[in-house]
Design a protein around this motif. Structure first.
Motif, PDB file in Angstrom:
ATOM      1  N   PRO A  51      68.624  64.238 -22.750  1.00 18.69           N
ATOM      2  CA  PRO A  51      67.592  64.544 -21.746  1.00 18.69           C
ATOM      3  C   PRO A  51      66.573  65.584 -22.209  1.00 18.69           C
ATOM      4  CG  PRO A  51      69.750  64.431 -20.721  1.00 18.69           C
ATOM      5  CD  PRO A  51      69.970  64.328 -22.207  1.00 18.69           C
ATOM      6  N   ARG A  52      67.007  66.589 -22.963  1.00 20.43           N
ATOM      7  CA  ARG A  52      66.066  67.628 -23.416  1.00 20.43           C
ATOM      8  C   ARG A  52      64.992  67.035 -24.329  1.00 20.43           C
ATOM      9  NH1 ARG A  52      66.216  72.084 -27.640  1.00 20.43           N
ATOM     10  NH2 ARG A  52      64.586  73.464 -26.905  1.00 20.43           N
ATOM     11  N   ILE A  53      65.405  66.183 -25.264  1.00 13.79           N
ATOM     12  CA  ILE A  53      64.436  65.551 -26.163  1.00 13.79           C
ATOM     13  C   ILE A  53      63.522  64.636 -25.366  1.00 13.79           C
ATOM     14  CG2 ILE A  53      64.167  63.899 -28.065  1.00 13.79           C
ATOM     15  CD1 ILE A  53      66.598  65.159 -29.382  1.00 13.79           C
ATOM     16  N   GLN A  54      64.093  63.880 -24.446  1.00 14.48           N
ATOM     17  CA  GLN A  54      63.304  62.965 -23.622  1.00 14.48           C
ATOM     18  C   GLN A  54      62.257  63.740 -22.816  1.00 14.48           C
ATOM     19  OE1 GLN A  54      63.912  59.624 -23.949  1.00 14.48           O
ATOM     20  NE2 GLN A  54      62.150  59.232 -22.685  1.00 14.48           N
ATOM     21  N   ALA A  55      62.642  64.893 -22.273  1.00  9.43           N
ATOM     22  CA  ALA A  55      61.722  65.695 -21.464  1.00  9.43           C
ATOM     23  C   ALA A  55      60.575  66.253 -22.310  1.00  9.43           C
ATOM     24  CB  ALA A  55      62.473  66.834 -20.773  1.00  9.43           C
ATOM     25  N   VAL A  56      60.905  66.791 -23.485  1.00  7.10           N
ATOM     26  CA  VAL A  56      59.862  67.342 -24.359  1.00  7.10           C
ATOM     27  C   VAL A  56      58.956  66.220 -24.852  1.00  7.10           C
ATOM     28  CG1 VAL A  56      59.413  68.570 -26.531  1.00  7.10           C
ATOM     29  CG2 VAL A  56      61.266  69.333 -25.023  1.00  7.10           C
ATOM     30  N   GLU A 113      47.423  56.998 -28.383  1.00  8.78           N
ATOM     31  CA  GLU A 113      47.373  56.272 -29.645  1.00  8.78           C
ATOM     32  C   GLU A 113      48.789  56.054 -30.176  1.00  8.78           C
ATOM     33  OE1 GLU A 113      44.929  58.739 -32.083  1.00  8.78           O
ATOM     34  OE2 GLU A 113      43.094  58.143 -31.072  1.00  8.78           O
ATOM     35  N   LEU A 114      48.962  55.001 -30.961  1.00 11.15           N
ATOM     36  CA  LEU A 114      50.280  54.662 -31.493  1.00 11.15           C
ATOM     37  C   LEU A 114      50.889  55.819 -32.284  1.00 11.15           C
ATOM     38  CD1 LEU A 114      52.412  52.412 -31.772  1.00 11.15           C
ATOM     39  CD2 LEU A 114      51.284  51.775 -33.903  1.00 11.15           C
ATOM     40  N   ASN A 115      50.117  56.429 -33.179  1.00 12.60           N
ATOM     41  CA  ASN A 115      50.649  57.552 -33.951  1.00 12.60           C
ATOM     42  C   ASN A 115      51.107  58.686 -33.043  1.00 12.60           C
ATOM     43  OD1 ASN A 115      50.394  56.440 -36.500  1.00 12.60           O
ATOM     44  ND2 ASN A 115      48.422  57.381 -36.918  1.00 12.60           N
ATOM     45  N   ALA A 116      50.414  58.903 -31.936  1.00 13.70           N
ATOM     46  CA  ALA A 116      50.774  59.986 -31.023  1.00 13.70           C
ATOM     47  C   ALA A 116      52.173  59.791 -30.445  1.00 13.70           C
ATOM     48  CB  ALA A 116      49.745  60.108 -29.899  1.00 13.70           C
ATOM     49  N   ILE A 117      52.545  58.565 -30.181  1.00 10.25           N
ATOM     50  CA  ILE A 117      53.883  58.284 -29.636  1.00 10.25           C
ATOM     51  C   ILE A 117      54.948  58.752 -30.624  1.00 10.25           C
ATOM     52  CG2 ILE A 117      55.487  56.420 -29.053  1.00 10.25           C
ATOM     53  CD1 ILE A 117      52.977  54.906 -27.969  1.00 10.25           C
ATOM     54  N   TYR A 118      54.786  58.387 -31.885  1.00 11.50           N
ATOM     55  CA  TYR A 118      55.791  58.748 -32.885  1.00 11.50           C
ATOM     56  C   TYR A 118      55.733  60.225 -33.244  1.00 11.50           C
ATOM     57  CZ  TYR A 118      56.215  53.785 -32.825  1.00 11.50           C
ATOM     58  OH  TYR A 118      56.389  52.507 -32.393  1.00 11.50           O
ATOM     59  N   LEU A 119      54.553  60.794 -33.257  1.00 12.78           N
ATOM     60  CA  LEU A 119      54.446  62.237 -33.487  1.00 12.78           C
ATOM     61  C   LEU A 119      55.073  63.016 -32.340  1.00 12.78           C
ATOM     62  CD1 LEU A 119      50.844  62.263 -34.943  1.00 12.78           C
ATOM     63  CD2 LEU A 119      52.934  62.904 -36.187  1.00 12.78           C
ATOM     64  N   ALA A 120      54.919  62.537 -31.124  1.00 13.74           N
ATOM     65  CA  ALA A 120      55.555  63.185 -29.961  1.00 13.74           C
ATOM     66  C   ALA A 120      57.075  63.141 -30.101  1.00 13.74           C
ATOM     67  CB  ALA A 120      55.104  62.518 -28.670  1.00 13.74           C
ATOM     68  N   ARG A 121      57.599  62.047 -30.582  1.00 15.64           N
ATOM     69  CA  ARG A 121      59.053  61.951 -30.800  1.00 15.64           C
ATOM     70  C   ARG A 121      59.498  62.950 -31.860  1.00 15.64           C
ATOM     71  NH1 ARG A 121      60.238  55.415 -30.185  1.00 15.64           N
ATOM     72  NH2 ARG A 121      59.551  55.376 -28.020  1.00 15.64           N
ATOM     73  N   MET A 122      58.714  63.074 -32.935  1.00 15.83           N
ATOM     74  CA  MET A 122      59.046  64.033 -33.989  1.00 15.83           C
ATOM     75  C   MET A 122      58.999  65.464 -33.460  1.00 15.83           C
ATOM     76  SD  MET A 122      57.030  62.662 -37.315  1.00 15.83           S
ATOM     77  CE  MET A 122      56.721  60.926 -37.516  1.00 15.83           C
ATOM     78  N   LEU A 123      57.964  65.788 -32.700  1.00 17.03           N
ATOM     79  CA  LEU A 123      57.828  67.137 -32.149  1.00 17.03           C
ATOM     80  C   LEU A 123      58.963  67.464 -31.187  1.00 17.03           C
ATOM     81  CD1 LEU A 123      53.979  67.049 -31.637  1.00 17.03           C
ATOM     82  CD2 LEU A 123      55.202  68.666 -33.122  1.00 17.03           C
ATOM     83  N   ALA A 124      59.354  66.496 -30.379  1.00 12.93           N
ATOM     84  CA  ALA A 124      60.458  66.709 -29.432  1.00 12.93           C
ATOM     85  C   ALA A 124      61.773  66.918 -30.173  1.00 12.93           C
ATOM     86  CB  ALA A 124      60.553  65.527 -28.469  1.00 12.93           C
ATOM     87  N   ALA A 125      62.025  66.099 -31.184  1.00 13.85           N
ATOM     88  CA  ALA A 125      63.264  66.236 -31.960  1.00 13.85           C
ATOM     89  C   ALA A 125      63.294  67.569 -32.695  1.00 13.85           C
ATOM     90  CB  ALA A 125      63.399  65.079 -32.942  1.00 13.85           C
ATOM     91  N   GLN A 126      62.156  67.950 -33.257  1.00 13.00           N
ATOM     92  CA  GLN A 126      62.085  69.216 -33.971  1.00 13.00           C
ATOM     93  C   GLN A 126      62.342  70.384 -33.028  1.00 13.00           C
ATOM     94  OE1 GLN A 126      59.940  72.021 -33.950  1.00 13.00           O
ATOM     95  NE2 GLN A 126      61.127  72.830 -35.652  1.00 13.00           N
ATOM     96  N   ALA A 127      61.760  70.347 -31.847  1.00 15.25           N
ATOM     97  CA  ALA A 127      61.950  71.424 -30.871  1.00 15.25           C
ATOM     98  C   ALA A 127      63.415  71.548 -30.452  1.00 15.25           C
ATOM     99  CB  ALA A 127      61.068  71.185 -29.651  1.00 15.25           C
ATOM    100  N   ALA A 128      64.144  70.430 -30.473  1.00 10.71           N
ATOM    101  CA  ALA A 128      65.557  70.434 -30.099  1.00 10.71           C
ATOM    102  C   ALA A 128      66.475  70.667 -31.298  1.00 10.71           C
ATOM    103  CB  ALA A 128      65.908  69.111 -29.427  1.00 10.71           C
ATOM    104  N   GLY A 129      65.888  70.886 -32.466  1.00 10.07           N
ATOM    105  CA  GLY A 129      66.696  71.131 -33.656  1.00 10.07           C
ATOM    106  C   GLY A 129      67.299  69.875 -34.254  1.00 10.07           C
ATOM    107  N   HIS A 130      66.733  68.725 -33.953  1.00  9.99           N
ATOM    108  CA  HIS A 130      67.243  67.446 -34.462  1.00  9.99           C
ATOM    109  C   HIS A 130      66.312  66.844 -35.501  1.00  9.99           C
ATOM    110  CE1 HIS A 130      70.530  66.995 -31.536  1.00  9.99           C
ATOM    111  NE2 HIS A 130      69.722  67.651 -30.732  1.00  9.99           N
ATOM    112  N   SER A 131      65.837  67.657 -36.429  1.00  8.96           N
ATOM    113  CA  SER A 131      64.898  67.187 -37.437  1.00  8.96           C
ATOM    114  C   SER A 131      64.992  68.091 -38.652  1.00  8.96           C
ATOM    115  CB  SER A 131      63.470  67.230 -36.861  1.00  8.96           C
ATOM    116  OG  SER A 131      62.509  66.986 -37.851  1.00  8.96           O
ATOM    117  N   VAL A 132      64.722  67.556 -39.823  1.00  9.31           N
ATOM    118  CA  VAL A 132      64.685  68.385 -41.029  1.00  9.31           C
ATOM    119  C   VAL A 132      63.319  69.031 -41.213  1.00  9.31           C
ATOM    120  CG1 VAL A 132      66.432  67.002 -42.209  1.00  9.31           C
ATOM    121  CG2 VAL A 132      64.017  66.518 -42.592  1.00  9.31           C
ATOM    122  N   LEU A 133      62.357  68.646 -40.387  1.00  7.27           N
ATOM    123  CA  LEU A 133      60.993  69.145 -40.530  1.00  7.27           C
ATOM    124  C   LEU A 133      60.848  70.546 -39.957  1.00  7.27           C
ATOM    125  CD1 LEU A 133      59.110  65.902 -39.454  1.00  7.27           C
ATOM    126  CD2 LEU A 133      59.570  66.707 -41.779  1.00  7.27           C
TER     127      LEU A 133
END
Length: 187
Positions: A8-13, A24-44
């Motif tokens: 839920p936290r990733i979904q909310a962010v 835009e299409l890229n924005a959807i995937y970038l939003a997913r990356m930003l949400a995962a990163q904010a939740a600590g679920h990314s190597v970025l």
């Protein structure tokens, strides 16, 4: 492959980022990356592996109403590894040539290659299909080149090997390789 169910936290962010985008299409995937990163679920890093100026330009382009996120204060790596630079160059050699953002996407994907998991997962995307769509949008000729549907990180490194004439693979062709399932099997 279906997208993984997100906490839920990733979904909310993610929802907050998407609501600030222009759709835009890229924005959807970038939003997913930003949400995962904010939740600590990314190597970025907090800037998705980009320098401060590139990251701010990315935000202004895809999320013009967003405020600079606190997590983006995390510094990007001081210098990219040679292999990350090589991967970014490889991606850019197949760019669609539609937008400047292809450069940002190439550098983000290259930074994600430093992770130990599947590339889509290390980027904070929700499925391999997300990564496929992102690459198709920005580097369409590369998707055509990967017509056997090799896993993306392995494919990118294999292309680097082929470009340099150095091959780390044990077989002369993928079809004859004992690790075929590792590169082409299900995730």
């Amino acid at each position: 492959m279906n997208a993984l169910v997100q906490p839920p936290r990733i979904q909310a962010v993610y929802s907050q980022w998407v609501s600030r985008s222009l759709g835009e299409l890229n924005a959807i995937y970038l939003a997913r990356m930003l949400a995962a990163q904010a939740a600590g679920h990314s190597v970025l890093s907090g800037r998705l592996g980009l320098d401060e100026i590139s990251f701010q330009n990315l935000l202004n382009h895809y999320f013009p109403t967003a405020r600079f996120p606190v997590s983006a204060a995390d510094p990007a790596p001081v210098a990219q590894l040679d292999e990350q630079e090589a991967i970014a160059r490889l991606l850019l050699s197949y760019r669609a040539g539609k937008e400047e953002s292809e450069v940002w996407i190439a550098n983000i994907i290259a930074a994600g290659c430093a992770g130990a998991e599947h590339l889509w997962y290390d980027l904070g995307l929700w499925s391999r299909d997300d990564l496929q769509a992102l690459i198709r949008q920005n580097f369409p000729e590369l998707v055509r080149k990967n017509h056997l549907n090799m896993k993306w990180k392995k494919f990118l490194y294999r292309q680097l090997c082929l470009e340099t004439g150095v091959t780390l693979c044990r077989s002369p062709s993928c079809e004859a390789c004992s690790d075929y399932e590792e590169c082409f099997g299900p995730e």
